[in-house]
Design a protein around this motif. Sequence first.
Motif, PDB file in Angstrom:
ATOM      1  N   THR A   1       0.956  -1.256  -0.003  1.00 13.00           N
ATOM      2  CA  THR A   1      -0.005  -0.008   0.085  1.00 13.00           C
ATOM      3  C   THR A   1       0.931   1.271   0.046  1.00 13.00           C
ATOM      4  O   THR A   1       1.817   1.178   0.942  1.00 13.00           O
TER       5      THR A   1
ATOM      6  N   GLY B   1      -6.076   3.399  -3.141  1.00  9.76           N
ATOM      7  CA  GLY B   1      -5.401   3.204  -1.912  1.00  9.76           C
ATOM      8  C   GLY B   1      -3.888   3.914  -1.607  1.00  9.76           C
ATOM      9  O   GLY B   1      -3.818   4.220  -0.497  1.00  9.76           O
TER      10      GLY B   1
ATOM     11  N   ASN C   1      -2.880   0.531  -4.006  1.00 10.50           N
ATOM     12  CA  ASN C   1      -2.635  -0.737  -3.706  1.00 10.50           C
ATOM     13  C   ASN C   1      -2.045  -1.622  -4.741  1.00 10.50           C
ATOM     14  O   ASN C   1      -2.733  -1.260  -5.981  1.00 10.50           O
TER      15      ASN C   1
END
Length: 378
Positions: free
Chosen positions: A230, A368, A370
Amino acid sequence: MHSIFYDSYHHFIYTLAINLSANQGIMKIKIIGIGSYIPSKEVRNTDFDKHVFLNEDGTPFAYPNEVVIKKFKGITGIQNRRYADDQYTASDLAYFAAEKTIENAQIDRESLDYIIFAHNFGDVKSGTHQTDILPSLATRVKNKLGIKNPKCVAYDILFGCPGWIEGVLQANAFIKSGMAKRVMVIGAETLSRVVDDHDRDSMIYSDGAGVSILEASDDEAGLLSYESATFANEEANFLYFGKSYNADLDPDIKYIKMYGRKIYEFALSQVPCAMKSCLDKSGIAIDDVKKILIHQANEKMDEAIIDRFYKLYDKTAPKNIMPMCIHDLGNSSVATVPTLYDLLIQGKLENHEINKGDVVIFASVGAGMNINAFVYRY
């Protein structure tokens, strides 16, 4: 006496750690069932002809929609996308796909230990913008499936578009730890209901569901290695919830928004590196990779990611290494990767096939911000 006990204890712990490590190295998890639900409502690029697209400041574009659509297709590759029928929500789509998956896996649904549901916006009813996540979507799917076993634990995860892959990694941890024997992982979304009609990016998004069932592998097939990360500094808000570009609309109603250029640059700089790290950990040579299944976000971006990934090995990406379904299905977020895999397994992707023993890389990037990936032997 104390010294002897101390030394014996630490020898025991050391031996246990070695054995656990060895067992984890041997044990793999594999996908024993896969299924997807592709909505029947097809929306073509030409259907956006009458939309009033606006710039972020609310001003109209200086060119007609015909030009907007042409540029859009040239960048994203999207020609069509699918929207859910009005009476269905994301958990409905997930349930339809889950039934297919259980049939594909040929298992007793009561044998599931976990149901992990990856989504971003919950159930959004047609004509509304309010998200509904009470109870969790995983619980709703368990209820629709009629599973009576209370020890089948159902929960949701929010991880952006990489949510399904992250769910697979959590299933991997559960199974390897002995907490579960069989796990269902779902990715489903109805993005068409959280878009700003005045934002040209709204043409990217679509609806769909993909579901997998995983268990321990007793052969060479299964998950070999993974990466997950992340980036939450300046990257955290590259995707966000914001007001419509139309100032006449209620500013308190929020829609999915993104900084496309920043996401593109971020993905190109980070995703290939994560894929390389993942592949290197697996011990598999780059030339032995048969397919790369990457989140269907943007055709040009995905192609650039693959090119850069191979350049990290001083190689050129082979032809047909990357199947795509974005052209006709659009970007359904967490559903794209499992749907793509389902279509590949079924032989429904032209000029693409997969055979026993083939090595596949799964990868995704999203809100995110991510990133994740895993290497898998089919």
